[in-house]
Design a protein around this motif. Structure first.
Motif, mmCIF file in Angstrom:
data_model
loop_
_atom_site.group_PDB
_atom_site.id
_atom_site.type_symbol
_atom_site.label_atom_id
_atom_site.label_comp_id
_atom_site.label_asym_id
_atom_site.label_seq_id
_atom_site.Cartn_x
_atom_site.Cartn_y
_atom_site.Cartn_z
ATOM 1 N N LYS A 110 0.828 -1.209 0.000
ATOM 2 C CA LYS A 110 0.000 0.000 0.000
ATOM 3 C C LYS A 110 0.865 1.263 0.000
ATOM 4 C CE LYS A 110 -4.102 -1.992 2.227
ATOM 5 N NZ LYS A 110 -4.861 -2.022 0.961
ATOM 6 N N ILE A 111 1.977 1.205 0.711
ATOM 7 C CA ILE A 111 2.905 2.335 0.704
ATOM 8 C C ILE A 111 3.446 2.540 -0.708
ATOM 9 C CG2 ILE A 111 5.107 3.192 1.610
ATOM 10 C CD1 ILE A 111 4.555 1.596 4.165
ATOM 11 N N TYR A 112 3.747 1.441 -1.363
ATOM 12 C CA TYR A 112 4.232 1.478 -2.744
ATOM 13 C C TYR A 112 3.211 2.149 -3.661
ATOM 14 C CZ TYR A 112 6.190 -0.484 -7.122
ATOM 15 O OH TYR A 112 6.719 -0.676 -8.376
ATOM 16 N N MET B 299 -2.557 -8.295 -6.632
ATOM 17 C CA MET B 299 -2.232 -9.621 -6.096
ATOM 18 C C MET B 299 -1.603 -9.539 -4.709
ATOM 19 S SD MET B 299 1.170 -11.002 -8.133
ATOM 20 C CE MET B 299 0.283 -11.261 -9.655
ATOM 21 N N THR B 300 -1.119 -8.339 -4.343
ATOM 22 C CA THR B 300 -0.522 -8.156 -3.008
ATOM 23 C C THR B 300 -1.396 -7.291 -2.100
ATOM 24 O OG1 THR B 300 0.745 -6.246 -3.825
ATOM 25 C CG2 THR B 300 1.822 -8.407 -3.916
ATOM 26 N N ASN B 301 -2.639 -7.080 -2.525
ATOM 27 C CA ASN B 301 -3.605 -6.279 -1.754
ATOM 28 C C ASN B 301 -3.119 -4.856 -1.475
ATOM 29 O OD1 ASN B 301 -5.568 -8.408 -1.382
ATOM 30 N ND2 ASN B 301 -4.133 -9.332 0.086
ATOM 31 N N GLY B 302 -2.379 -4.315 -2.426
ATOM 32 C CA GLY B 302 -1.863 -2.970 -2.244
ATOM 33 C C GLY B 302 -2.661 -1.895 -2.956
ATOM 34 N N ALA B 303 -3.563 -2.309 -3.844
ATOM 35 C CA ALA B 303 -4.351 -1.332 -4.595
ATOM 36 C C ALA B 303 -5.233 -0.533 -3.646
ATOM 37 C CB ALA B 303 -5.207 -2.039 -5.643
ATOM 38 N N ILE B 304 -5.103 0.764 -3.674
ATOM 39 C CA ILE B 304 -5.865 1.636 -2.777
ATOM 40 C C ILE B 304 -7.350 1.542 -3.096
ATOM 41 C CG2 ILE B 304 -6.103 4.013 -1.955
ATOM 42 C CD1 ILE B 304 -3.251 4.456 -3.170
ATOM 43 N N LEU B 305 -7.682 1.495 -4.371
ATOM 44 C CA LEU B 305 -9.050 1.337 -4.848
ATOM 45 C C LEU B 305 -9.083 0.181 -5.824
ATOM 46 C CD1 LEU B 305 -9.762 5.107 -5.610
ATOM 47 C CD2 LEU B 305 -10.660 3.821 -3.651
ATOM 48 N N ASN B 306 -10.245 -0.439 -5.994
ATOM 49 C CA ASN B 306 -10.355 -1.585 -6.889
ATOM 50 C C ASN B 306 -10.005 -1.207 -8.327
ATOM 51 O OD1 ASN B 306 -11.075 -4.371 -7.395
ATOM 52 N ND2 ASN B 306 -12.848 -3.564 -8.491
ATOM 53 N N GLU B 307 -10.366 0.014 -8.727
ATOM 54 C CA GLU B 307 -10.076 0.480 -10.084
ATOM 55 C C GLU B 307 -8.884 1.432 -10.085
ATOM 56 O OE1 GLU B 307 -11.750 -0.792 -12.576
ATOM 57 O OE2 GLU B 307 -13.048 -1.922 -11.237
ATOM 58 N N PHE B 308 -7.936 1.177 -9.199
ATOM 59 C CA PHE B 308 -6.773 2.048 -9.023
ATOM 60 C C PHE B 308 -6.081 2.371 -10.348
ATOM 61 C CE2 PHE B 308 -2.102 2.091 -8.770
ATOM 62 C CZ PHE B 308 -1.900 3.258 -8.060
ATOM 63 N N GLY B 309 -5.814 1.338 -11.153
ATOM 64 C CA GLY B 309 -5.086 1.543 -12.395
ATOM 65 C C GLY B 309 -5.802 2.487 -13.346
ATOM 66 N N LYS B 310 -7.096 2.283 -13.514
ATOM 67 C CA LYS B 310 -7.864 3.119 -14.438
ATOM 68 C C LYS B 310 -7.964 4.557 -13.923
ATOM 69 C CE LYS B 310 -10.542 -0.951 -15.582
ATOM 70 N NZ LYS B 310 -11.785 -1.669 -15.325
ATOM 71 N N TYR B 311 -8.215 4.714 -12.636
ATOM 72 C CA TYR B 311 -8.315 6.058 -12.068
ATOM 73 C C TYR B 311 -6.995 6.814 -12.214
ATOM 74 C CZ TYR B 311 -12.737 4.705 -9.820
ATOM 75 O OH TYR B 311 -14.024 4.303 -9.581
#
Length: 449
Positions: free
Chosen positions: A30-32, A70-82
């Motif tokens: 998550k820090i990453y 895969m490491t549960n680090g995404a802040i939001l489910n659509e993190f990449g698109k946002y």
């Protein structure tokens, strides 16, 4: 440090180390993610996007997205698109967009009616915002990325830097996969898609990004390796991604990667001189031999089960009834929804509700083409035609972007088996719209004239 070769090697090592750190200390993922957002904004704003920094950060985000998920680090489910939407928006503020990108504004406008329809058609107990965002965020990401990239001038060397940005987080993914399941033999028991060899995350999405990885490092090997060390490193990574992609037992991503490479080699062969064609011919032979070797090794590691998977058989060697892992049921239901609602469709997100009510199957679409038809009706078909033909027509007058067909194929094949779950197909599609200049243009790279 001014040696590009050493910088590249160090960056690869750093990203492998990031995977080790996250594997040992999961909370650092998550820090990453937060660090990527902060650095991206500072990097773009500080440079005022003078050299398409937006493309560098967006490329990095679309491959790191799977690692974060895969490491549960995404802040939001659509993190990449946002993140891509945000970066692209900032890029447009700094660098504008081409007036000729109006075709993608039309694409946006045609999405609106079904979004409005869904507000009134979705069930009362459905989270309307979530249902709409889940299905529309992909097209929105694609649309804004396309508006930014359409006929934007960029040097070929700068485009290769974008591809390098794609490559770095892929190393983190590969390293993490080897730590998660170091022995493939111990975790493969059947011919279904394997979560253990996919880092505990969805094999379909992991296969998608690993297939892209095969292509990315093939490009690095072919066009971005100016020393024996880089040839060895990038060649090794091509084999690593081919192996890890195959053993996910999810076929779509690997087959897409192969198609991308084939299309690139065809373009390079067609556009090359006699000497270049001879080199491409040699590359084709070596690539084929390497592919046979990787497949043989994968077969040994899976005790022959991978052969049965690609032959559409179960572990006992019996042919499976479904050739598309059950996706044909979803496709058929969505096609029927289009026939029942041919003008505006059923509304964004509604197809999942209708399918559950009529068939009892609770599953989101895996095919963006039939989803667009079902949820957007004829307007969705028009949008699909815009997406299908615009890059191809552009390629006729933009032969210097040798990746156009490969990028276009990645988008088309990926949305057929994995819809737009990831930001990758949206961004990679947009790269096919860049106006690539082999020689340095007189005007700044972000120029649209």
């Amino acid at each position: 440090m001014k040696n590009p070769k050493l910088i590249y090697i160090y960056l690869l090592v750093i990203h492998a180390a990031i995977a080790v750190l996250v594997f040992i200390l999961p909370f650092t993922s998550k820090i990453y993610a937060l660090s990527i957002c902060a650095f991206g904004l500072i990097y773009i704003v500080k440079n005022k996007n003078k050299n398409n920094e937006v493309l560098i950060m967006s490329a990095y985000v679309i491959t790191v997205e799977v690692f974060l998920r895969m490491t549960n680090g995404a802040i939001l489910n659509e993190f990449g698109k946002y993140a891509v939407i945000l970066f692209m928006f900032i890029g447009i503020i700094y660098s504008g967009f081409s007036n000729r990108a109006f075709i993608y504004w039309i694409f946006f406008i045609l999405l609106i009616p079904s979004v409005i329809l869904s507000v009134f058609s979705l069930n009362m107990d459905t989270d309307i915002r979530k249902a709409i965002v889940f299905n529309i965020s992909g097209p929105v990401c694609l649309g804004i990325s396309s508006i930014y990239c359409f006929q934007r001038r960029i040097t070929f060397d700068r485009l290769k830097v974008v591809i390098t940005a794609l490559a770095l987080p892929l190393v983190s993914i590969a390293a993490y996969l080897f730590m998660y399941s170091p022995s493939v033999k111990d975790v493969v028991r059947g011919t279904d898609s394997n979560f253990a060899t996919s880092g505990g995350f969805g094999p379909n999405q992991v296969s998608t990004i690993l297939g892209l990885g095969i292509f990315v490092f093939f490009v690095q090997l072919l066009l971005n390796s100016k020393s024996k060390l880089l040839i060895a490193v990038n060649g090794f990574l091509v084999l690593v991604f081919a192996f890890r992609g195959i053993v996910t037992f999810s076929r779509g991503g690997v087959m897409t990667g192969i198609v991308m490479i084939v299309l690139l080699l065809i373009v390079l062969y067609k556009q090359g001189n006699v000497k270049s064609k001879a080199k491409v011919g040699l590359v084709i032979i070596l690539t084929f031999l390497a592919g046979v070797g990787v497949w043989g090794y994968s077969s040994m590691q899976t005790s022959g089960l991978i052969n049965k998977r690609y032959a559409n058989q179960d572990a006992a060697g019996r042919e499976k009834k479904s050739k598309l892992s059950g996706r044909e049921v979803l496709i058929a239901s969505e096609f029927q929804m289009f026939l029942d609602n041919p003008i505006l469709g059923v509304g964004v997100g509604k197809n999942k509700e209708i399918r559950e009510e009529e068939t009892g199957i609770e599953a989101a679409s895996h095919n963006e083409i039939t989803r667009m038809m079902a949820e957007h009706g004829t307007l969705g078909i028009i949008d699909l035609l815009i997406l299908l033909f615009t890059p191809l027509l552009f390629f006729v007058n933009n032969r210097q972007n040798v990746f156009v067909l490969s990028f276009w194929a990645f988008w088309l094949l990926t949305i057929n088996h994995a819809a737009m779950r990831l930001a990758a197909p949206a961004f990679i599609y947009a790269l096919a719209l860049l106006s690539v200049q082999i020689n340095i243009p007189e005007k700044p790279e972000h120029s649209l004239d």
